[in-house]
Design an enzyme around this catalytic site. Structure first.
Site, PDB file in Angstrom:
ATOM      1  N   GLY A  47      69.172  44.258  13.664  1.00 53.35           N
ATOM      2  CA  GLY A  47      69.974  44.500  14.855  1.00 53.35           C
ATOM      3  C   GLY A  47      71.396  43.978  14.699  1.00 53.35           C
ATOM      4  O   GLY A  47      72.275  44.318  15.473  1.00 53.35           O
ATOM      5  N   GLU A 289      74.729  32.987  11.790  1.00 47.04           N
ATOM      6  CA  GLU A 289      74.200  31.746  12.347  1.00 47.04           C
ATOM      7  C   GLU A 289      75.269  30.854  12.984  1.00 47.04           C
ATOM      8  O   GLU A 289      75.049  30.312  14.062  1.00 47.04           O
ATOM      9  CB  GLU A 289      73.425  30.985  11.271  1.00 47.04           C
ATOM     10  CG  GLU A 289      72.119  31.692  10.932  1.00 47.04           C
ATOM     11  CD  GLU A 289      71.433  31.078   9.735  1.00 47.04           C
ATOM     12  OE1 GLU A 289      70.533  30.262   9.926  1.00 47.04           O
ATOM     13  OE2 GLU A 289      71.814  31.422   8.598  1.00 47.04           O
TER      14      GLU A 289
END
Lengths: 333, 424
Positions: A47, A289
């Site tokens: 995604g 991240e």
């Protein structure tokens, strides 16, 4: 009473597996006699948009429109190891492998084009799916025709490449190492909150983000990552906790485990620090991240700025805020 | 360089299929003659399996096969880094958390499979449940795994901590606790497996963040070559670290092998939350020193990461946090230790930020406390301590390229109208 405050957090993230772990990605690109240009990679798109970014990289290097590029779906029978979609590594690692494979195919286009058009590289133009000589733009050959030419010679218009940078295992006693991670991404976020001292509810009013990412290959996708990552960090800061007592989860559902919804999301303002100074494709670093790491401490610091109380345990839920406010009132009164 | 496509907002190549509903997620796949799989989970977080009675469940209408460890005595454990997780708990073996699998039910419908689960009788010998990593670290605590409850220990030692602490005018020491966070991808774990009897290849349509690693782990658990496992990636409904671990994969393979029919397994949300990995809850003790004029001199941390019942990514996560313990700030003297500890909680693994997220809560709180106590604007305090080219990380890695952390502080302060209008 409602009290406002702002908090800042600056974070770093060393990306890739690092620590001497073998970290690489293999990609291949093939131009066939018919059909689109095929990029073969096992990189998993969860995604975040790696397939889109790889399309852009291949299209850029091969000088074609993105709709000429097709990515093979991940399949262990058809694609080689791309490493994981984790460690903020796919744009950097598979992006580099695709860039190198595309450069390999581009070189082959020059090679076969030179043979077919009786010249050498300096006289050739390769772009928009066509190869021709500067002095004869009407006499072009398509990339597909060059693929046929290669096939006639028993060769493929294909290149495979891998990206495999070195890292070092840190010393087991001291953790010291020369190159423990391939690179670091940095970010600063400032959160503004309003704390309702009667209910303990924290409303997030806005987030300002500056992200050091080298180069944004797709700025909108980066902003999407910043917003998604920040909302995930808001959940960690303010509401999310899977409660396990004596080994039993007490809230294994979305009634008992709350996550932020669109209604909890503040306006986001972002600046991308693009110095094109990293070793990834087109100067890019990974961002997947790092963009979730700043939100929690920025919010904790904003809550402190608003009500003068620090919280050392996550999540900072309304009941903890109320309890702390009452305790403080008790000591003050 | 004049790029034509790089740096542009190309619409995501899979956006159209996703928003029009054409994208096929694993639970959207159907095959003729397909069977449905459900898994009987552990009935106690820490116990020895004494008896597993499946005969009543086996006789229910629609139940095709119930698989237990006794059917496949040659199975190997699986796991991302350390192979410590059983595919099925056998008689006399331990269940270590409520997600452990005791039996695999294969049936003509989901309903029949669900009814069969309720008819499986389990007898266990209960053991002490350890839900606190500090209890797990005690010497007399029962062992969850044969090699002890401390899965691993990592250390950092840069410069001379004592000298750094002695040079500090202000030292802040504080303990932080982070939460057990669920990655919560919208799509729960799901997959379909077809066993091709001619080639002997198991074809799996399952989400994974790393196709070849999942292929290898399934194959080694079954004791077959990797080429006999083919992973075909369907569209993935989010991951965030949770799809690094094995979930439905090996159970699907066993069900397909046992029945020779296509099989599907889809977790419920509850099953997903109890069975699959989490963000590590961490206890972080941080001690930070700074001079009166606001320069960091020393940093010490002790980290205890609750990795739950199985290792998963734990041996990599907790010390990645350790290696990020000072954040992007120059500190010459750093010492740290990180323990990764087994408990009977749902295992912890990878989640976005991989340990560095937990540590940021600690270091950015410490930095903020120091700044306020020293009466220095928190943005300025960060700016003057932040890395620049030539700085070195807690690992002693000297940073040369792309170190623009100070620029991010400047930009964020500017765009947010940071109070006080600090000059950087």
């Amino acid at each position: 009473m409602k009290k406002r405050g702002r908090g800042i957090a600056t974070i770093m993230f060393g990306f890739g597996y690092g620590e001497g772990f073998p970290d690489h990605s293999i990609a291949a690109i093939e131009i066939k006699e018919q059909g689109p240009i095929l990029v073969k990679t096992a990189a998993a798109d969860v995604g975040q948009g790696v397939l889109t970014v790889l399309t852009q990289i291949a299209a850029e290097v091969l000088r074609v429109a993105p709709d000429r590029i097709v990515l093979s779906a991940g399949d262990t029978a058809l694609t080689k190891n791309a490493g994981s979609t984790s460690a903020t590594r796919q744009t950097y690692f598979t992006g580099s492998a695709v860039q190198k494979a595309a450069e390999g195919v581009l070189a082959l286009l020059y090679h076969y084009g030179s043979l077919a058009l009786h010249c050498n590289h300096p006289e050739l133009v390769v772009k928009d799916g066509r190869v021709y000589r500067y002095d004869r733009p009407d006499h072009f050959m398509s990339y597909q025709e060059l693929a046929r030419l290669a096939h006639e010679k028993g060769e493929l218009l294909q290149a495979e490449a891998s990206f495999f940078p070195r890292t070092d295992a840190p010393d087991p006693e001291t953790g010291q190492g020369e190159r423990v991670y391939v690179a670091y991404t940095f970010m600063t976020q400032i959160a503004e909150v309003e704390v309702d001292t009667a209910t303990g509810l924290v409303e997030v009013l806005r987030f300002d983000t500056a992200l050091d990412l080298g180069k944004a290959l797709n700025p909108q996708a980066v902003e999407g990552q910043i917003e998604g990552g920040t909302v995930m960090g808001m959940g960690m800061a303010l509401m999310e906790e899977q409660v396990i007592k004596a080994g039993i989860t007490l809230n294994p559902d979305l009634t008992g485990y709350l996550i932020p919804t669109a209604l909890d999301c503040p306006p986001f303002y972002s600046r991308l620090v693009e110095n094109k100074d990293a070793a990834g494709p087109f100067g890019a670093k990974g961002i997947g991240e790092p963009v979730t790491i700043g939100a929690t401490p920025a919010l904790a610091n904003a809550i402190y700025a608003a009500i003068g109380i620090r919280f050392f345990e996550l999540p900072i839920t309304p009941d903890k805020i109320i309890k702390a406010l009452r305790q403080e009132q008790g000591t003050n009164g | 360089m004049n790029e034509r496509i790089i740096g542009k907002n190309l619409v995501k190549v899979d956006a159209r299929a996703k928003v029009t509903g054409r994208a096929l997620y694993p639970d959207d796949l159907y095959f003729a003659e397909m069977l449905y799989v459900k898994v009987k989970r552990a009935v106690h977080p820490h116990a020895i399996l004494r008896k597993l009675e499946i005969s009543r469940a086996q006789q229910l209408p629609g139940v095709v096969k119930i698989i237990t460890a006794a059917d496949y005595p040659e199975l190997n454990n699986f796991g991302l880094i350390i192979k410590d997780q059983p595919v099925l708990v056998g008689i006399g073996e331990k269940m270590r958390y409520l997600g452990d699998a005791l039996a695999i039910v294969v049936a003509e419908s989901k309903e029949a499979a669900g009814q069969a689960l309720a008819q499986i009788r389990v007898e266990v010998e209960e053991l002490e449940v350890i839900d606190d990593p500090r209890r797990a670290m005690e010497e007399q605590a029962p062992l969850l795994h044969p090699d002890g409850n401390i899965l691993c220990r990592h250390q950092l030692n840069k410069g001379e901590l004592e000298r750094g602490l002695a040079a500090a005018d202000l030292i802040i020491e504080q303990e932080y606790k982070t939460n057990r966070v669920e990655q919560l991808p919208l799509q729960p774990e799901a997959g379909v497996c077809v066993y091709d009897q001619e080639t002997g290849v198991l074809k799996l349509w399952v989400a994974t963040q790393w196709l070849h690693d999942t292929q290898a782990d399934i194959a080694q658990a079954l004791g077959i070559p990797p080429e006999r496992v083919r992973i075909i990636q369907p569209v993935i409904g989010g991951a965030f670290g949770k799809r690094e671990d094995i979930s439905v994969h090996i159970h699907l393979a066993l069900a397909a092998l046992a029945t020779r029919r296509p099989v599907k397994l889809t977790y419920t949300r509850e099953e997903s939350m109890i069975t699959q990995s989490k963000r590590h809850p961490m206890i972080i003790r941080a001690k930070s020193g700074a001079t009166r004029d606001g320069y960091l001199t020393a940093w010490q941390v002790e980290i205890i990461g609750d990795t739950g019942a199985y290792a998963s990514s734990g041996p990599a996560v907790v010390h990645k946090g350790l290696y990020h313990c000072t954040g992007p700030y120059n500190v010459e003297n750093v010492r740290g230790i990180a323990y990764t500890v087994y408990t009977n909680n749902t295992y912890s693994g990878a989640m976005r930020g991989f340990g560095a997220t937990q540590l940021a809560f600690a270091y950015e709180s410490q930095i903020d406390i120091l700044a306020h106590r020293l009466r220095i604007d928190p943005a300025r305090f960060r700016y003057q301590n932040a890395y620049r080219p030539g700085s070195s990380t807690p690992n002693g890695q000297v940073l040369t390229d792309s170190v623009n952390v100070r620029e991010t502080i400047k930009e964020a302060v500017q765009m947010s109208n940071w109070p006080g209008g600090v000059e950087l």
